[in-house]
Design a protein around this motif. Sequence first.
Motif, mmCIF file in Angstrom:
data_model
loop_
_atom_site.group_PDB
_atom_site.id
_atom_site.type_symbol
_atom_site.label_atom_id
_atom_site.label_comp_id
_atom_site.label_asym_id
_atom_site.label_seq_id
_atom_site.Cartn_x
_atom_site.Cartn_y
_atom_site.Cartn_z
ATOM 1 N N PHE A 1 26.835 66.278 -83.032
ATOM 2 C CA PHE A 1 25.169 66.335 -82.844
ATOM 3 C C PHE A 1 24.874 65.819 -80.752
ATOM 4 O O PHE A 1 23.790 65.964 -80.344
ATOM 5 N N ILE B 1 17.822 72.991 -84.771
ATOM 6 C CA ILE B 1 18.737 71.312 -85.540
ATOM 7 C C ILE B 1 18.617 71.368 -86.563
ATOM 8 O O ILE B 1 19.332 71.186 -87.140
ATOM 9 N N THR C 1 21.674 70.134 -88.228
ATOM 10 C CA THR C 1 21.693 68.704 -88.865
ATOM 11 C C THR C 1 22.061 69.284 -90.447
ATOM 12 O O THR C 1 22.266 68.496 -91.169
ATOM 13 N N LYS C 2 22.470 70.389 -90.984
ATOM 14 C CA LYS C 2 22.310 71.350 -91.753
ATOM 15 C C LYS C 2 20.843 70.355 -93.208
ATOM 16 O O LYS C 2 20.828 69.922 -94.130
ATOM 17 N N MET C 3 19.998 70.325 -92.490
ATOM 18 C CA MET C 3 18.597 70.177 -93.369
ATOM 19 C C MET C 3 17.958 71.304 -93.347
ATOM 20 O O MET C 3 17.851 72.383 -91.816
ATOM 21 N N MET D 1 18.546 61.188 -82.972
ATOM 22 C CA MET D 1 19.841 61.142 -83.794
ATOM 23 C C MET D 1 20.498 59.611 -84.244
ATOM 24 O O MET D 1 21.328 59.291 -85.301
ATOM 25 N N SER E 1 17.848 57.266 -85.460
ATOM 26 C CA SER E 1 18.385 57.821 -87.160
ATOM 27 C C SER E 1 20.131 57.210 -87.766
ATOM 28 O O SER E 1 20.049 56.775 -88.731
ATOM 29 N N VAL F 1 12.397 69.642 -90.404
ATOM 30 C CA VAL F 1 12.664 69.299 -89.026
ATOM 31 C C VAL F 1 10.959 69.469 -88.365
ATOM 32 O O VAL F 1 11.181 68.504 -87.863
#
Length: 79
Positions: free
Chosen positions: A11, A24, A28-30, A64, A67, A35
Amino acid sequence: MDNTTKIHKIFDVEDDAVLHVEDIADITKMHVESVRRWCRSGKLQSYNFGNKYIVVGSDFKNFMKQSMVKSRWEQMLNE
């Protein structure tokens, strides 16, 4: 927030880097829409230009750090 909190090196981006939601999402693999939702809600500090969100590297790193899940005893110390 403790400024000495370390985030994982995946990160770690340059403070002055310009990140797009796709960047992002990849880091973050989101999902990209997740996002965007963080940006719209203000959870992730961003700039909006014509419905395109831009995030500065230092703001992403702060997000991050905030979080990061803390152990129960750390949470109790901060209450």
